[in-house]
Scaffold this motif. Structure first.
Motif, PDB file in Angstrom:
ATOM      1  N   GLY A 145       0.805  -1.219   0.000  1.00 49.02           N
ATOM      2  CA  GLY A 145       0.000   0.000   0.000  1.00 49.02           C
ATOM      3  C   GLY A 145       0.836   1.267   0.000  1.00 49.02           C
ATOM      4  O   GLY A 145       0.309   2.365  -0.207  1.00 49.02           O
ATOM      5  N   ASN A 165       7.462   4.907   9.009  1.00 47.65           N
ATOM      6  CA  ASN A 165       8.419   6.013   9.144  1.00 47.65           C
ATOM      7  C   ASN A 165       8.452   6.906   7.906  1.00 47.65           C
ATOM      8  O   ASN A 165       9.411   7.651   7.701  1.00 47.65           O
ATOM      9  N   VAL A 175      16.522   7.442   8.433  1.00 44.53           N
ATOM     10  CA  VAL A 175      16.509   6.174   9.173  1.00 44.53           C
ATOM     11  C   VAL A 175      17.827   6.085   9.937  1.00 44.53           C
ATOM     12  O   VAL A 175      18.899   6.156   9.332  1.00 44.53           O
ATOM     13  N   GLY A 178       7.343  13.011  12.660  1.00 47.24           N
ATOM     14  CA  GLY A 178       8.430  12.531  11.802  1.00 47.24           C
ATOM     15  C   GLY A 178       9.545  13.556  11.655  1.00 47.24           C
ATOM     16  O   GLY A 178      10.649  13.217  11.229  1.00 47.24           O
ATOM     17  N   CYS A 195      15.979   5.915  18.098  1.00 45.41           N
ATOM     18  CA  CYS A 195      16.069   6.357  16.698  1.00 45.41           C
ATOM     19  C   CYS A 195      16.467   7.825  16.604  1.00 45.41           C
ATOM     20  O   CYS A 195      17.210   8.208  15.709  1.00 45.41           O
ATOM     21  N   SER A 250       7.285  -5.666  12.182  1.00 42.99           N
ATOM     22  CA  SER A 250       6.660  -4.950  13.294  1.00 42.99           C
ATOM     23  C   SER A 250       5.206  -5.338  13.524  1.00 42.99           C
ATOM     24  O   SER A 250       4.679  -5.102  14.604  1.00 42.99           O
ATOM     25  N   CYS A 251       4.527  -5.937  12.537  1.00 40.54           N
ATOM     26  CA  CYS A 251       3.144  -6.359  12.828  1.00 40.54           C
ATOM     27  C   CYS A 251       3.148  -7.528  13.815  1.00 40.54           C
ATOM     28  O   CYS A 251       2.188  -7.731  14.549  1.00 40.54           O
ATOM     29  N   THR A 285      12.638  -2.273  15.224  1.00 42.55           N
ATOM     30  CA  THR A 285      13.123  -1.172  14.385  1.00 42.55           C
ATOM     31  C   THR A 285      13.191  -1.653  12.935  1.00 42.55           C
ATOM     32  O   THR A 285      12.800  -2.785  12.625  1.00 42.55           O
ATOM     33  N   VAL A 286      13.752  -0.811  12.069  1.00 45.42           N
ATOM     34  CA  VAL A 286      13.919  -1.201  10.663  1.00 45.42           C
ATOM     35  C   VAL A 286      14.818  -2.439  10.571  1.00 45.42           C
ATOM     36  O   VAL A 286      14.465  -3.445   9.932  1.00 45.42           O
ATOM     37  N   ALA A 287      15.987  -2.368  11.227  1.00 43.85           N
ATOM     38  CA  ALA A 287      16.907  -3.511  11.170  1.00 43.85           C
ATOM     39  C   ALA A 287      16.273  -4.738  11.817  1.00 43.85           C
ATOM     40  O   ALA A 287      16.390  -5.859  11.305  1.00 43.85           O
ATOM     41  N   SER A 316      13.071  -5.428  12.124  1.00 42.91           N
ATOM     42  CA  SER A 316      11.980  -5.937  11.283  1.00 42.91           C
ATOM     43  C   SER A 316      12.541  -6.770  10.137  1.00 42.91           C
ATOM     44  O   SER A 316      12.009  -7.833   9.794  1.00 42.91           O
TER      45      SER A 316
HETATM   46  C1  FAD Z   1       8.433   8.863  12.834  1.00 45.26           C
HETATM   47  C2  FAD Z   1       9.124   7.524  12.881  1.00 45.26           C
HETATM   48  C3  FAD Z   1      10.494   7.464  12.768  1.00 45.26           C
HETATM   49  C4  FAD Z   1      11.146   6.234  12.826  1.00 45.26           C
HETATM   50  N1  FAD Z   1      12.501   6.219  12.743  1.00 45.26           N
HETATM   51  C5  FAD Z   1      13.158   5.051  12.763  1.00 45.26           C
HETATM   52  C6  FAD Z   1      14.583   5.018  12.666  1.00 45.26           C
HETATM   53  O1  FAD Z   1      15.249   6.059  12.561  1.00 45.26           O
HETATM   54  N2  FAD Z   1      15.190   3.801  12.703  1.00 45.26           N
HETATM   55  C7  FAD Z   1      14.492   2.640  12.826  1.00 45.26           C
HETATM   56  O2  FAD Z   1      15.102   1.571  12.824  1.00 45.26           O
HETATM   57  N3  FAD Z   1      13.137   2.646  12.927  1.00 45.26           N
HETATM   58  C8  FAD Z   1      12.464   3.811  12.889  1.00 45.26           C
HETATM   59  N4  FAD Z   1      11.099   3.826  12.989  1.00 45.26           N
HETATM   60  C9  FAD Z   1      10.384   2.547  13.100  1.00 45.26           C
HETATM   61  C10 FAD Z   1      10.190   1.956  11.688  1.00 45.26           C
HETATM   62  O3  FAD Z   1       9.308   2.791  10.974  1.00 45.26           O
HETATM   63  C11 FAD Z   1       9.636   0.536  11.782  1.00 45.26           C
HETATM   64  O4  FAD Z   1      10.512  -0.263  12.567  1.00 45.26           O
HETATM   65  C12 FAD Z   1       9.544  -0.105  10.395  1.00 45.26           C
HETATM   66  O5  FAD Z   1       8.826   0.732   9.514  1.00 45.26           O
HETATM   67  C13 FAD Z   1       8.860  -1.465  10.490  1.00 45.26           C
HETATM   68  O6  FAD Z   1       8.874  -2.055   9.209  1.00 45.26           O
HETATM   69  P1  FAD Z   1       7.673  -2.994   8.732  1.00 45.26           P
HETATM   70  O7  FAD Z   1       8.035  -3.447   7.366  1.00 45.26           O
HETATM   71  O8  FAD Z   1       7.369  -4.001   9.770  1.00 45.26           O
HETATM   72  O9  FAD Z   1       6.374  -2.031   8.665  1.00 45.26           O
HETATM   73  P2  FAD Z   1       6.129  -0.739   7.774  1.00 45.26           P
HETATM   74  O10 FAD Z   1       7.408  -0.088   7.425  1.00 45.26           O
HETATM   75  O11 FAD Z   1       5.116   0.073   8.489  1.00 45.26           O
HETATM   76  O12 FAD Z   1       5.530  -1.299   6.418  1.00 45.26           O
HETATM   77  C14 FAD Z   1       4.245  -1.867   6.343  1.00 45.26           C
HETATM   78  C15 FAD Z   1       3.782  -1.762   4.904  1.00 45.26           C
HETATM   79  O13 FAD Z   1       2.602  -2.563   4.753  1.00 45.26           O
HETATM   80  C16 FAD Z   1       1.702  -1.868   3.935  1.00 45.26           C
HETATM   81  N5  FAD Z   1       0.353  -2.412   4.176  1.00 45.26           N
HETATM   82  C17 FAD Z   1      -0.368  -2.425   5.324  1.00 45.26           C
HETATM   83  N6  FAD Z   1      -1.556  -3.040   5.125  1.00 45.26           N
HETATM   84  C18 FAD Z   1      -1.574  -3.424   3.819  1.00 45.26           C
HETATM   85  C19 FAD Z   1      -2.533  -4.102   3.002  1.00 45.26           C
HETATM   86  N7  FAD Z   1      -3.704  -4.529   3.492  1.00 45.26           N
HETATM   87  N8  FAD Z   1      -2.233  -4.319   1.691  1.00 45.26           N
HETATM   88  C20 FAD Z   1      -1.043  -3.911   1.175  1.00 45.26           C
HETATM   89  N9  FAD Z   1      -0.097  -3.269   1.913  1.00 45.26           N
HETATM   90  C21 FAD Z   1      -0.369  -3.029   3.213  1.00 45.26           C
HETATM   91  C22 FAD Z   1       1.866  -0.410   4.340  1.00 45.26           C
HETATM   92  O14 FAD Z   1       1.353   0.453   3.345  1.00 45.26           O
HETATM   93  C23 FAD Z   1       3.390  -0.340   4.497  1.00 45.26           C
HETATM   94  O15 FAD Z   1       4.012   0.014   3.279  1.00 45.26           O
HETATM   95  C24 FAD Z   1      10.416   5.035  12.969  1.00 45.26           C
HETATM   96  C25 FAD Z   1       9.020   5.100  13.079  1.00 45.26           C
HETATM   97  C26 FAD Z   1       8.381   6.325  13.038  1.00 45.26           C
HETATM   98  C27 FAD Z   1       6.879   6.377  13.176  1.00 45.26           C
END
Ligand code: FAD
Length: 303
Positions: free
Chosen positions: A36, A41, A47, A127, A136, A268-269, A275-277, A279
């Motif tokens: 989506g 972030n 990052v 952000g 972070c 992260s779900c 974190t990013v790393a 996850s």
């Molecule tokens: C403001 C902010 C700053 C941050 N800074 C840092 C940082 O500096 N360093 C760090 O390590 N972490 C940081 N984080 C945490 C980081 O964002 C998360 O650890 C990371 O994004 C988790 O990755 P993810 O793939 O699990 O989820 P996400 O990155 O959230 O990705 C989930 C994806 O799934 C998609 N999705 C959801 N539902 C559906 C659906 N039904 N169909 C299709 N797609 C769907 C979404 O659109 C999204 O693209 C920060 C978070 C925030 C809020």
């Protein structure tokens, strides 16, 4: 309606989903990411804590990760999965755009959403000068005037972390802090100013935080606010599939396997604190577990 066939659909193309896709594609699985395009972030400036890519822009990191996954044959579809149902031994997914995909296995990498405390002005700066994670973004706030906005355990942990970064730290609870006498005494001795009066708004000038205005008329100049956020699942899909949700997390075993056959959850779900790393690391373990399960299934033998 045409139904597209693939071996694994990864729902979500953030750090976790793209890492799972990379591992599966390199294991010569036919993998399709449906994303989506709203990673948590997305609005962050950079990052941090990602060795090898420290300080990269979030969008740039994901562009690199998409290129990596595509290089090994992964498909990446920009759409949202809106429905999923079992179709024999397969999963049939309906996308918002009208397409459908059938897959042997499903990896949910749908992330979580952070809910901000209900204070006017926080969302506009989210952000940038309003963040939540001291690991972070604490370094960038070092030695500057900082406020934690919110209450509860999350605010308490943020204060404990942030007092190592700055000597000018205020905890703004917008009402009774709710901490016991010992904690309040600790904060006082640590030089953290605790202000419990109602907050009117967070104030910005030319897109940058200037401070926090209280309902009583006072103004506290601040450079950075750490909001005591709460988290919830970003997508209704895990619950709709029958996955157990505990708090903000999809319940899985150590490898990301849920109790629903053929459905895994990565990043992260499954563990909202990742974190990013973290996850991406979790998604690597999950992708290997998915491939292992498919290897067993390929034999037609009982594992
Ligand atoms: C403001 C902010 C700053 C941050 N800074 C840092 C940082 O500096 N360093 C760090 O390590 N972490 C940081 N984080 C945490 C980081 O964002 C998360 O650890 C990371 O994004 C988790 O990755 P993810 O793939 O699990 O989820 P996400 O990155 O959230 O990705 C989930 C994806 O799934 C998609 N999705 C959801 N539902 C559906 C659906 N039904 N169909 C299709 N797609 C769907 C979404 O659109 C999204 O693209 C920060 C978070 C925030 C809020």
């Amino acid at each position: 309606m045409t139904v597209n066939e693939t071996e694994v659909v990864v729902v979500g193309g953030g750090a976790a989903g793209l890492q799972a896709a990379l591992v599966l594609a390199r294991a010569r699985r036919d993998v399709t990411v449906v994303d989506g395009g709203e990673p948590r972030n997305a609005r962050a400036r950079a990052v941090h804590n990602l060795a090898g890519h420290e300080g990269v822009a979030p969008a740039c990191l994901l562009e690199l990760a998409r290129d990596d996954a595509r290089r090994y044959g992964a498909r990446i579809v920009r759409d949202a999965v809106t429905e999923a149902r079992q179709d024999g031994s397969r999963w049939l997914l309906g996308l918002r755009g009208g397409d459908a995909w059938r897959a042997r296995a499903l990896v949910l990498a749908t992330g979580v959403i952070e809910e901000l405390p209900p204070v006017e002005g926080l969302d506009a700066l989210w952000g940038g000068d309003v963040v939540s994670c001291p690991y972070c973004h604490g370094w960038e706030a070092r030695d500057r005037p900082v406020a934690v906005v919110g209450t509860g355990e999350r605010a308490w942990r943020q204060v404990l972390l942030l007092r190592r970064f700055t000597g000018d730290l205020a905890l703004l609870t917008g009402g009774p802090a709710g901490f016991d006498g010992e904690r309040l005494a600790f904060l006082r001795d640590a030089g953290v100013s605790v202000r419990e009066e109602p907050i009117a708004r967070v104030v910005a000038e030319e897109g940058r935080l200037s401070g926090v205005a209280f309902a009583g008329g006072d103004f506290l100049p601040r450079d950075v606010v750490f909001a005591a956020t709460s988290r919830r699942q970003a997508s209704a899909l895990p619950a709709a599939l029958g996955c157990e949700i505990d708090g903000a997390a999809v319940v899985t075993d150590r490898t990301g396997r849920t109790a629903v056959p053929g459905v895994w959850a990565a990043g992260s779900c499954a563990d909202p604190a990742l974190t990013v790393a973290g996850s991406a690391g979790h998604a690597t373990t999950t992708a290997i577990a998915v491939n292992d399960a498919l290897l067993d299934e390929d034999t037609g033998l009982t594992p």
